[in-house]
Every structure is written in C-alpha cells, then in structure tokens.
Design an enzyme around this catalytic site. Structure first.
Site, mmCIF file in Angstrom:
data_model
loop_
_atom_site.group_PDB
_atom_site.id
_atom_site.type_symbol
_atom_site.label_atom_id
_atom_site.label_comp_id
_atom_site.label_asym_id
_atom_site.label_seq_id
_atom_site.Cartn_x
_atom_site.Cartn_y
_atom_site.Cartn_z
ATOM 1 N N GLY A 15 0.850 -1.195 0.000
ATOM 2 C CA GLY A 15 0.000 0.000 0.000
ATOM 3 C C GLY A 15 0.882 1.241 0.000
ATOM 4 O O GLY A 15 2.086 1.170 -0.276
ATOM 5 N N SER A 16 0.279 2.391 0.351
ATOM 6 C CA SER A 16 1.039 3.631 0.231
ATOM 7 C C SER A 16 2.227 3.679 1.205
ATOM 8 O O SER A 16 3.331 4.093 0.822
ATOM 9 C CB SER A 16 0.129 4.842 0.406
ATOM 10 N N GLY A 58 3.811 1.055 2.534
ATOM 11 C CA GLY A 58 4.773 0.040 2.070
ATOM 12 C C GLY A 58 5.606 0.578 0.913
ATOM 13 O O GLY A 58 6.828 0.398 0.870
ATOM 14 N N ALA A 86 0.960 9.345 2.662
ATOM 15 C CA ALA A 86 1.168 9.241 1.212
ATOM 16 C C ALA A 86 -0.096 8.645 0.606
ATOM 17 O O ALA A 86 -0.869 7.995 1.301
ATOM 18 C CB ALA A 86 2.362 8.343 0.925
ATOM 19 N N ARG A 129 -1.658 6.782 -3.224
ATOM 20 C CA ARG A 129 -1.266 6.244 -4.529
ATOM 21 C C ARG A 129 -2.266 6.654 -5.581
ATOM 22 O O ARG A 129 -3.454 6.358 -5.458
ATOM 23 C CB ARG A 129 -1.199 4.729 -4.451
ATOM 24 N N LYS A 131 -0.838 6.404 19.308
ATOM 25 C CA LYS A 131 -1.442 6.326 17.967
ATOM 26 C C LYS A 131 -2.808 5.632 18.069
ATOM 27 O O LYS A 131 -3.784 6.063 17.436
ATOM 28 C CB LYS A 131 -0.494 5.571 17.014
ATOM 29 N N ASN A 191 -12.399 14.035 8.655
ATOM 30 C CA ASN A 191 -11.880 14.177 10.023
ATOM 31 C C ASN A 191 -12.268 15.522 10.649
ATOM 32 O O ASN A 191 -12.640 15.599 11.822
ATOM 33 C CB ASN A 191 -10.353 14.039 10.038
ATOM 34 N N SER A 228 -8.770 6.278 7.408
ATOM 35 C CA SER A 228 -8.584 4.972 6.756
ATOM 36 C C SER A 228 -9.808 4.085 6.993
ATOM 37 O O SER A 228 -10.197 3.305 6.113
ATOM 38 C CB SER A 228 -7.315 4.295 7.283
#
Ligand code: KPL
Length: 301
Positions: A9-10, A12, A129, A131, A181, A199, A252
């Site tokens: 994913g982004s 990774g 990030a 994609r 987190k 958000n 997410s």
C-alpha cells in the site's frame, strides 16, 4: 542487504523508496501472481511530493518465490499480519529481522507468539502518502516515525535503518507510542466511519465533538489503568490538533467502510475494549462504536 516488504500500500511503497535509497535491495511481496501481473513495467514506482522525486524499480515477488528472507517490513492492514507472515514463514531465516509498521495493537504480541528465533520491532508513523496508481505515489509528508524493539536482543534500529532519509526516533519502549497512535485512532476512525464524515467535521459538528470527547475520556482512563501516559496536554487536545491538521482527509476506516472492505476496528477500538475489560474499566461509548462498525460490514472471525 535485502529488505522484503509485505503490504504494497502507500506506506509500504513509501518505505520501499526510503529503504532502497538508503542502500539495501528491496522486494515487494504481492499477494499472488495476479497482483504481480497487474503491476506495470516490472516494479517501476515513481514517488513525488514533500521534496521527494524518485523513480525506483522494486523486485516483485509472491509468497511462493523461493528466496530466503532475512529482513522483513510488514505494512499490511493490522488484521492481515498473521496470515501474511504465515504465507512466507518457511522463507524466514533464523534471527530474521521483522518490523511491524501498522495501525492498531494486539498483532505485535500475536506475532511474537507465532514465531520463534526472530528479532522484532514495532513502529508507528505520522508519514502520509497516497497512490494515484500502482506505480505513482504522492508523498504528503515524511512525518515522524517512532520505532522500538519488542524482542530482548534486538538493537535499537534494524539493519540499514540508520540511513533512512526520514525523521526516525528510536525508543527503548515503543508501547507508549503505540498507545498514543491507538488513542488518536480510537477517537477519530470509528466516528468518521459511522458518521460518514471527513476528520475535520468531528470538530465542527457539536454532537460529533461531544462523542469524540467522551471517547477520549474513556481511552485516557484505560491507558492510565495500564500505566501509560498519553499526552501531557490531554488526549482531547491532541485529537483536536490531528483532526484539524487532517481536516480534509477521509480516515482509513471510513475509506475501508465505503469500499466494503474489512476495517481495523478490532485492532483499534476492539483492542481498547479488551484491555478495558481486563483492567475493569467501563468504556460504554467505545463499546457502542465497536458494535456500530461491526454492524456495518465485513469483520474479523
Ligand atoms: O491515522 C489516521 C487514519 O485515518 O487511520 C488518522 C490519524 C485518523 C488520519 O486520518
């Protein structure tokens, strides 16, 4: 040195770029042959934004590729950790280094129980990030990444990570960072997913804000009972900052729910509620959010 990355994913892909520029060879392990064949131009990946402008060519593999793995970064969704690692477990060499860079909690301990003779780190990042396509990644921010060992004999950083061109903070005890987190995700992700909002709307809508504040109070009580210090200025103040800074983002979890995908609710609010039960702390608002997200779609088990 050769780092393998599970989870293309982004995050990774961003780490594929950071690691490859730091020197090591990098392979992305894709789920299967079909995923590998969809990737254009033999692993070409362009990274742009936040001062980044690079093209790299990653090696692409599937779990079935017969190459030993000595360095493994896992950036899969939290719920996929055990399945994904099991698929490559026979390739892991004794003493292999593994880094888990994911949302959520619980999977770190579960992996320690699944594997023997590894060196394990957990990391949490505010890097962002997205994609545009398989081969084009927009880096919004390199953020801050905290990393710390989960196994006794691990050095403070995995091999080669001292050369990463990203703000990296090695810590002797990573648990408080994972909790911080987790706490932010508990207060933002399920609410945005249930209300179907960005958000920033959690701050603008008085009703949403009220629920968010109650979630923060409950999470703080659980963390305190567990001996974890969250934020000196309070969780609600930190969540307000994050919701403001990421105001236009879809969390997410909202993205997962909208796409009919399984969400990380069990590793976020689910983990919090399991801890609360063990510690005998009441978390009615978090429990109702957990039920609400479970009712929306695919979930664990
Ligand atoms: O980490 C996030 C997520 O969406 O998973 C936050 C901090 C809520 C930003 O969107």
């Amino acid at each position: 040195m050769h780092w393998h990355i599970l989870g293309a994913g982004s995050i990774g892909c961003l780490w594929a770029s950071l690691l490859s520029r730091a020197g090591p060879d990098v392979s992305l392990i894709l789920r299967n042959r079909a995923a590998l064949e969809q990737w254009p131009d033999d692993g070409r990946l362009d990274i742009t934004g936040a001062g980044e402008q690079h093209r790299l060519h990653c090696r692409l593999e599937t779990p079935a590729t017969e190459l030993p793995i000595r360095h493994l970064l896992v950036t899969t969704k939290a719920y996929d950790t055990l399945r994904a690692v099991e698929a490559i477990q026979s390739r892991l060499q004794p003493g292999a280094e593994i880094v888990l860079l994911q949302n959520g909690m619980g999977q770190q301990q579960a992996l320690l129980e699944q594997l023997a003779d590894i060196r394990l780190w957990a990391a949490t990042t505010t890097a962002a990030a997205w994609r545009e396509s398989r081969s084009l990644l927009h880096c919004v921010s390199l953020g801050d990444t905290h990393i710390g060992p989960l196994t006794g004999d691990s050095p403070s950083l995995p091999s080669g990570w001292d050369k990463l061109a990203a703000p990296l903070h090695p810590c002797a005890d990573i648990q408080p960072h994972l909790w911080r987190k987790l706490a932010i995700n508990c207060a933002i992700n399920p609410l945005t997913a249930l209300y179907g909002c960005r958000n920033g709307m959690l701050l603008e809508n008085a009703g949403h804000r009220e629920v968010m504040l109650r979630v923060c109070e409950e999470v703080e009580r659980v963390a305190a009972a567990r001996g974890i210090e969250l934020f000196p200025g309070g969780l609600a103040a930190r969540v307000t900052e994050v919701a403001r800074a990421t105001g236009d983002n879809l969390s997410s979890m909202l993205q997962d729910v909208r796409h009919g995908r399984r969400s990380e609710i069990e590793q976020i609010t689910g983990f919090l509620c399991r801890q609360a039960r063990l510690l005998n702390v009441k978390v009615p608002v978090n429990l109702s959010l957990l039920q609400g997200i479970r009712a929306l779609g695919p979930h664990d088990g």
